[in-house]
Design an enzyme around this catalytic site. Structure first.
Site, PDB file in Angstrom:
ATOM      1  N   HIS A   1       8.977   6.158  -4.761  1.00  0.00           N
ATOM      2  CA  HIS A   1       8.908   5.145  -5.810  1.00  0.00           C
ATOM      3  C   HIS A   1       9.003   5.823  -7.169  1.00  0.00           C
ATOM      4  CE1 HIS A   1       6.948   2.245  -2.766  1.00  0.00           C
ATOM      5  NE2 HIS A   1       8.243   2.008  -2.892  1.00  0.00           N
TER       6      HIS A   1
ATOM      7  N   GLU B   1       6.051   6.702  -9.671  1.00  0.00           N
ATOM      8  CA  GLU B   1       4.884   7.390  -9.126  1.00  0.00           C
ATOM      9  C   GLU B   1       5.001   8.897  -9.366  1.00  0.00           C
ATOM     10  OE1 GLU B   1       4.443   5.613  -5.198  1.00  0.00           O
ATOM     11  OE2 GLU B   1       4.579   3.612  -6.082  1.00  0.00           O
TER      12      GLU B   1
ATOM     13  N   HIS C   1       2.319   8.689  -2.580  1.00  0.00           N
ATOM     14  CA  HIS C   1       2.495   7.564  -3.513  1.00  0.00           C
ATOM     15  C   HIS C   1       1.348   7.551  -4.507  1.00  0.00           C
ATOM     16  CE1 HIS C   1       5.633   5.136  -1.307  1.00  0.00           C
ATOM     17  NE2 HIS C   1       5.296   6.022  -0.379  1.00  0.00           N
TER      18      HIS C   1
ATOM     19  N   GLU D   1      -1.983   7.374  -1.096  1.00  0.00           N
ATOM     20  CA  GLU D   1      -1.908   6.733  -2.417  1.00  0.00           C
ATOM     21  C   GLU D   1      -2.882   7.490  -3.315  1.00  0.00           C
ATOM     22  OE1 GLU D   1      -0.188   4.085  -3.569  1.00  0.00           O
ATOM     23  OE2 GLU D   1       0.500   3.009  -1.785  1.00  0.00           O
TER      24      GLU D   1
HETATM   25  C1  CXA Z   1       2.307   1.314   1.666  1.00  0.00           C
HETATM   26  C2  CXA Z   1       3.049   2.410   2.044  1.00  0.00           C
HETATM   27  C3  CXA Z   1       3.427   2.583   3.365  1.00  0.00           C
HETATM   28  C4  CXA Z   1       3.069   1.669   4.299  1.00  0.00           C
HETATM   29  C5  CXA Z   1       2.319   0.567   3.911  1.00  0.00           C
HETATM   30  C6  CXA Z   1       1.945   0.405   2.602  1.00  0.00           C
HETATM   31  C7  CXA Z   1       1.865   1.111   0.266  1.00  0.00           C
HETATM   32  C8  CXA Z   1       2.885   1.326  -0.804  1.00  0.00           C
HETATM   33  C9  CXA Z   1       4.060   0.382  -0.611  1.00  0.00           C
HETATM   34  O1  CXA Z   1       3.845  -0.825  -0.793  1.00  0.00           O
HETATM   35  O2  CXA Z   1       5.127   0.866  -0.304  1.00  0.00           O
HETATM   36  N1  CXA Z   1       2.199   1.039  -2.036  1.00  0.00           N
HETATM   37  S1  CXA Z   1       2.929   1.416  -3.461  1.00  0.00           S
HETATM   38  N2  CXA Z   1       2.960   2.974  -3.629  1.00  0.00           N
HETATM   39  O3  CXA Z   1       2.091   0.881  -4.533  1.00  0.00           O
HETATM   40  O4  CXA Z   1       4.242   0.875  -3.440  1.00  0.00           O
HETATM   41 ZN    ZN Z   2       4.740   3.893  -3.800  1.00  0.00          ZN
END
Ligand code: CXA
Ligand code: ZN
Ligand code: CA
Ligand code: CA
Ligand code: CA
Length: 427
Positions: free
Chosen positions: A174, A177, A307, A380
């Site tokens: 992302h 991030e 992330h 995260e």
């Molecule tokens: C996430 C990542 C992988 C599996 C399930 C959930 C969370 C991630 C996302 O939504 O892709 N959160 S984020 N970094 O805010 O986008």
């Molecule tokens: Zn992310």
């Protein structure tokens, strides 16, 4: 993202226009400004999944907190539905957006300690140059806009494919991030620095791969003006629309688009793409991970995808809230949970199955696990709230918040020969 209300209005206008030859096409609704809100009253995974299904951008979620980014109109609608919404100030509100003359995108003042794409390549080249026997730097392909996608290998006898457990770390799927790029650099630079001063290092017994910037086009776009763009996706236009960007973490090919955990709207922040692996950035990882199947066996045992933000450790599956499902039996779930919790003990994050957050389909970790049997986690990182900087904490936190994960990374590398060992099972 265009709010649902604006979209409905635009569609209604389009439908009432007479379809006479030469009639002007309806004007596209201008994107409305968005604000981050803290939300109360949506505490269950089902409620959060329902918000995501309405194309509301969920920035952070946890057992007892939720932050979203949306338009004023959508916020009013949510309040009318009984949710509590408190606006949070944007970090780095540096005035109106003006493109900068810089040829190379660079972070604004207070953030220059973050690493842009050019700096990343320089740092990696320097790491290799001073440690050529344990570091190799190459690439696994190109992004949509043609940037090379950097790949680092760290191991003794780095030029030889040894029979050792292989571990992969991926960062910056992302765009916004940015702290995760620092995490990949921290892992690489610390392994190298410690190698010189210690014996029995995992550098000897593991082959460690890093992809420090999965989505360079998005990351560079996010810092290309004087104000952060809050950009998440890649920079691939969707044919037939004016929308740009596919969410890489909804574009992986296991249960792609199955379950309401992604969007089919090109303007959405969680747009899953026109097909699985339609984004070059995921397709190149697909190719490369496939190339690690040697003699019929996947060499990579373990993977962490980094992330921000929420301070969580997540494991598969994201596509279903069931604890066990095809390919994920009770033993595997127990290993995911035990190792996830052990790592969380070291950094104070919250450990849970990904779908405990909200349902996501087409995520990287579901694909890594279901199709390659790779023990795949999502971390995260810091912080838990936009009030601490959200996606954009000052560069002064980089050292502390990446070092916070040192012990978790070491634990993870240590178990990479057999993660089920943590529950007393054998491999
Ligand atoms: C996430 C990542 C992988 C599996 C399930 C959930 C969370 C991630 C996302 O939504 O892709 N959160 S984020 N970094 O805010 O986008
Ligand atoms: Zn992310
Ligand atoms: Ca910098
Ligand atoms: Ca080796
Ligand atoms: Ca090997």
């Amino acid at each position: 993202m265009i709010g649902a209300a604006a979209l409905v209005a635009a569609l209604a206008a389009a439908l009432t226009l007479p379809l006479t030859a030469g009639a002007a096409l309806p004007q596209q609704a201008a994107p409305q400004p968005e604000t981050t809100y803290r939300v109360s009253g949506a505490d269950t995974p089902e409620q959060r999944t329902a918000l995501a299904a309405r194309d509301i951008d969920i920035l952070a979620a946890g057992p007892d907190r939720l932050e979203i980014r949306t338009t004023r109109a959508e916020a009013d609608q949510l309040r009318a539905e009984g949710l509590g919404l408190t606006p949070l100030a944007d970090p780095a509100s540096l005035g109106p957006v003006v493109p900068r003359p810089d040829k190379v995108a660079e972070f604004p003042a207070g953030y220059t300690g973050y690493t842009n794409y050019a700096e990343l390549n320089t740092r990696l080249a320097a790491l290799r140059a001073s440690n050529p026997s344990i570091v190799s730097v190459s690439n696994y392909g190109r992004s949509f806009l043609g940037r090379t996608l950097p790949l680092v290998k760290i191991s003794d006898n780095v030029g030889t494919d040894e029979d050792e457990p292989e571990v992969l770390f991926t960062c910056a799927q992302h765009a916004r991030e940015h702290l995760t790029v620092e995490m990949c650099l921290r892992i690489a630079e610390r392994l190298v620095a410690n190698y010189a001063s210690s014996t029995g290092s995992t550098v000897n017994s593991r082959e460690i791969w890093l992809m420090p910037m999965l989505n360079p086009d998005g990351a560079e776009f996010d810092i290309a003006s004087n104000r952060f763009a809050f950009w998440r996706k890649n920079r691939q236009p969707t044919a037939g629309t004016s929308a740009v960007g596919t969410d890489p973490n909804r574009n992986w090919g296991y249960q792609w688009g199955c379950c309401g955990g992604s969007s089919g709207s090109p303007s959405s922040d969680t747009y899953r793409g026109k097909s699985a692996f339609s984004a070059p950035e995921t397709a190149r990882v697909f190719d490369w991970v496939g190339s690690r199947v040697v003699g019929g066996r996947q060499q990579i045992t373990s993977h962490i995808d980094w992330h921000t933000y929420s301070e969580l450790i997540l494991w598969p599956y994201g596509y279903t809230s069931a604890d066990t499902a095809p390919g994920l039996d009770a033993d595997a779930a127990a290993t995911f949970q035990a190792l996830g919790r052990a790592m969380a003990q070291t950094n104070g994050y919250t450990a849970e199955q990904a779908s405990d957050l909200y349902v996501t389909d087409g995520g990287i970790d579901d694909w890594m696990w279901a199709t390659h049997g790779i023990w795949s986690y999502t971390f995260e990182m810091y912080p838990v709230s936009q009030s601490q900087g959200g996606f954009y904490p000052r560069d002064s936190v980089i050292a502390r918040e990446t070092a916070r994960n040192d012990a978790a990374v070491d634990l993870f590398l240590g178990y990479a020969d057999c993660p089920p060992r943590i529950t007393g099972r054998t491999c």
